[in-house]
Design an enzyme around this catalytic site. Structure first.
Site, short mmCIF file in Angstrom:
data_model
loop_
_atom_site.label_atom_id
_atom_site.label_comp_id
_atom_site.label_asym_id
_atom_site.label_seq_id
_atom_site.Cartn_x
_atom_site.Cartn_y
_atom_site.Cartn_z
N SER A 232 13.42 75.68 43.48
CA SER A 232 14.67 76.40 43.32
C SER A 232 15.69 75.97 44.36
CB SER A 232 14.44 77.90 43.46
OG SER A 232 15.67 78.60 43.40
N CYS A 233 16.94 75.89 43.94
CA CYS A 233 18.02 75.62 44.89
C CYS A 233 18.94 76.84 45.02
CB CYS A 233 18.82 74.38 44.46
SG CYS A 233 19.58 74.54 42.86
#
Length: 55
Positions: A11-12
């Site tokens: 995830s960013c």
């Protein structure tokens, strides 16, 4: 090492990660490991790699 029932989530976006981990843990998954990574230095972005498995 957990094989078969594990997921690696990359995830960013920390708020979306928190939302999705809440959903997954309520569904019976267990967070095994969280590793933040600075893939893009010199920016404000921080990525997280999370390993979860079904308990």
């Amino acid at each position: 090492m957990i094989v078969g029932r594990s997921i690696v989530y990359v995830s960013c976006n920390p708020s979306i990660l928190a939302r999705d981990l809440a959903i997954l843990t309520n569904a019976g998954y267990i967070v095994d490991r969280v590793q933040p990574n600075d893939i893009f230095p010199q920016t404000h972005h921080m990525e997280c790699v999370v390993r979860i498995y079904r308990g």
